[in-house]
Design an enzyme around this catalytic site. Structure first.
Site, PDB file in Angstrom:
ATOM      1  N   TYR A   1     -10.992   2.141   5.783  1.00 23.83           N
ATOM      2  CA  TYR A   1      -9.932   1.916   4.814  1.00 23.83           C
ATOM      3  C   TYR A   1     -10.395   0.896   3.783  1.00 23.83           C
ATOM      4  O   TYR A   1     -10.847  -0.191   4.120  1.00 23.83           O
ATOM      5  CB  TYR A   1      -8.685   1.413   5.533  1.00 23.83           C
ATOM      6  CG  TYR A   1      -7.468   1.304   4.662  1.00 23.83           C
ATOM      7  CD1 TYR A   1      -6.587   2.371   4.524  1.00 23.83           C
ATOM      8  CD2 TYR A   1      -7.191   0.140   3.967  1.00 23.83           C
ATOM      9  CE1 TYR A   1      -5.458   2.274   3.730  1.00 23.83           C
ATOM     10  CE2 TYR A   1      -6.069   0.027   3.160  1.00 23.83           C
ATOM     11  CZ  TYR A   1      -5.215   1.097   3.043  1.00 23.83           C
ATOM     12  OH  TYR A   1      -4.107   1.006   2.249  1.00 23.83           O
ATOM     13  N   SER A   2     -10.277   1.249   2.502  1.00 24.50           N
ATOM     14  CA  SER A   2     -10.718   0.364   1.423  1.00 24.50           C
ATOM     15  C   SER A   2      -9.756   0.443   0.258  1.00 24.50           C
ATOM     16  O   SER A   2      -9.546   1.508  -0.327  1.00 24.50           O
ATOM     17  CB  SER A   2     -12.130   0.741   0.953  1.00 24.50           C
ATOM     18  OG  SER A   2     -12.499  -0.037  -0.169  1.00 24.50           O
ATOM     19  N   ASN A   3      -9.175  -0.685  -0.102  1.00 20.10           N
ATOM     20  CA  ASN A   3      -8.285  -0.735  -1.246  1.00 20.10           C
ATOM     21  C   ASN A   3      -8.996  -0.386  -2.548  1.00 20.10           C
ATOM     22  O   ASN A   3      -8.377   0.103  -3.496  1.00 20.10           O
ATOM     23  CB  ASN A   3      -7.657  -2.126  -1.342  1.00 20.10           C
ATOM     24  CG  ASN A   3      -6.692  -2.396  -0.205  1.00 20.10           C
ATOM     25  OD1 ASN A   3      -5.611  -1.834  -0.152  1.00 20.10           O
ATOM     26  ND2 ASN A   3      -7.096  -3.243   0.726  1.00 20.10           N
TER      27      ASN A   3
ATOM     28  N   SER B   1       0.782  -1.234   0.000  1.00 22.70           N
ATOM     29  CA  SER B   1       0.000   0.000   0.000  1.00 22.70           C
ATOM     30  C   SER B   1       0.811   1.280   0.000  1.00 22.70           C
ATOM     31  O   SER B   1       0.230   2.351  -0.112  1.00 22.70           O
ATOM     32  CB  SER B   1      -0.940   0.025   1.214  1.00 22.70           C
ATOM     33  OG  SER B   1      -2.144  -0.599   0.894  1.00 22.70           O
TER      34      SER B   1
ATOM     35  N   GLY C   1       2.472  -0.921   4.132  1.00 18.30           N
ATOM     36  CA  GLY C   1       1.939  -1.720   3.045  1.00 18.30           C
ATOM     37  C   GLY C   1       2.305  -3.176   3.216  1.00 18.30           C
ATOM     38  O   GLY C   1       3.354  -3.492   3.768  1.00 18.30           O
TER      39      GLY C   1
END
Length: 381
Positions: A194-196, A89, A335
């Site tokens: 939190y969202s990818n 990330s 990440g």
């Protein structure tokens, strides 16, 4: 991704010779060194049950590189300063920087709805792309479901199905569709989660606005100007550029055996703009120092990047803060992708920077991370 599944692909869940207990995984460690940074890196490797760990710090012209354990259990080679690894990330910080550059140039507005740039893509039960803004994607306040939490995709990409699906190619739009099969977390702008998927969408927005893949835009605007020679965007390429060590995962090991599985080769398209980047600790240090030092963004956009008002202090526009016990606040991102966990962080202005990594999915112990951060940023005692 921090936590169990968060650690399976792309973290960002802001806090944020010994037998390591893995079947057949005996790692010979060198004698512990006495300085704080080296000792903290040793503790980090132990806490993560990782074969190896490394940290790189810089303040002005002074730099330090410390390692523990090994980069490759087969050869017992130590992690090298120039080793490439998957950065998970941390990719998001690069993407957010490009989005804010485009905003400064007038190519887009943060108040733009997703529908303006990606017509028809974000639609489904509970979803309307006309109500979700780019600002909400940047700050994880969109409410869009995180695609890595789709049970089937998670099992195939990061769990017991990894062995059979490690080379599968998935397009960004396929990842978005996986997210839209699930109800949103909340109405846009009414919460933080939190969202990818948010950054997969931003990657598509960058592509639409610039007319080139998001990775090309990042390379042209950041990687080449800063001469980040160890940083690349593999797309669907399975291997890592040389030099590199190996990457190990317990989550992907068959049968829940507790063994570490070598997951160095995989298809990173499942991460895409949310976490596919390959880099080095030195490159990431140079990038964060340049970013916070004002080399990549004009003042208003850089101040925006560290504005956490809409998330109540948890996340800005691609960066998150952590206040250390000594009172110092640092900014950065972490990440994780199968076999690799990394974090970069720095004081305001980028005066002092720390990057560190382990060659497994996650650290597993927040206290070990705090000790390493304190060793780098806090006065002794």
């Amino acid at each position: 991704m921090a936590g169990a599944l968060c650690a399976a692909l792309v973290t960002g869940c802001a806090v944020p010779a010994a037998d390591h207990g893995r079947a057949g995984a005996v790692v010979k460690r060198p004698p512990a060194r006495t300085d704080r940074l080296a000792a903290a890196v040793e503790r980090l490797a132990d806490a993560a049950d990782a074969p190896g760990a490394a940290a790189y710090t810089r303040e002005g012209g002074r730099a330090r590189f410390a390692t523990a354990g090994v980069a490759d259990r087969r050869s017992e080679r130590r992690i090298g300063r120039a080793d490439r690894f998957r950065a998970g990330s941390v990719t998001k910080v690069f993407v957010a920087t490009v989005v804010l550059q485009l905003r400064a140039e007038g190519a887009l507005r943060l108040s733009d709805p997703v529908e303006r740039h990606l017509p028809g893509l974000v639609r489904g039960p509970g979803y309307d792309g006309a109500r979700i803004t780019l600002r909400q994607l940047l700050t994880h306040t969109s409410g869009v479901f995180d695609y890595v939490r789709d049970p089937r995709l998670a099992e195939e990409s990061f769990g017991r199905g990894f062995r059979s699906h490690r080379y599968d190619t998935r397009s960004p739009r396929e990842l978005v569709r996986a997210a839209l099969r699930h109800r949103p977390y909340f109405a846009p702008g009414t919460g933080y989660r939190y969202s990818n998927t948010d950054y997969i969408l931003l990657g598509l927005v960058v592509e639409r606005v610039t007319g080139r893949p998001y990775a090309r835009a990042v390379e042209e605007r950041i990687v080449r100007p800063l001469e980040l020679g160890g940083t690349s965007f593999p797309g669907t390429r399975h291997g890592l550029p040389r030099p590199h060590g190996r990457a190990y995962s317990a989550a992907a090991a068959p049968g829940g055996s507790g063994a570490l599985m070598d997951v160095t080769e995989l298809n990173p398209s499942t991460a895409g703009a949310a976490g596919e980047m390959v880099s080095t600790l030195g490159d990431l240090e140079r990038f964060l120092r340049a970013l916070l030092g004002g080399e990549l963004l004009p003042g208003p956009e850089l101040r925006r990047m560290t504005d956490t008002s809409v998330t109540r202090g948890r996340y800005g526009y691609g960066l998150f803060p952590e206040r250390l016990p000594c009172g110092v606040t640092v900014w950065g991102h972490n990440g994780s992708i199968s076999g690799s966990y990394v974090r970069i962080t720095a004081t305001a202005g980028g005066r002092r920077v720390l990057g560190y990594r382990v060659n497994t999915d996650e650290v597993g112990d927040a206290e070990a991370e705090r000790r390493l951060l304190s060793a780098a940023f806090c006065p002794r005692g």
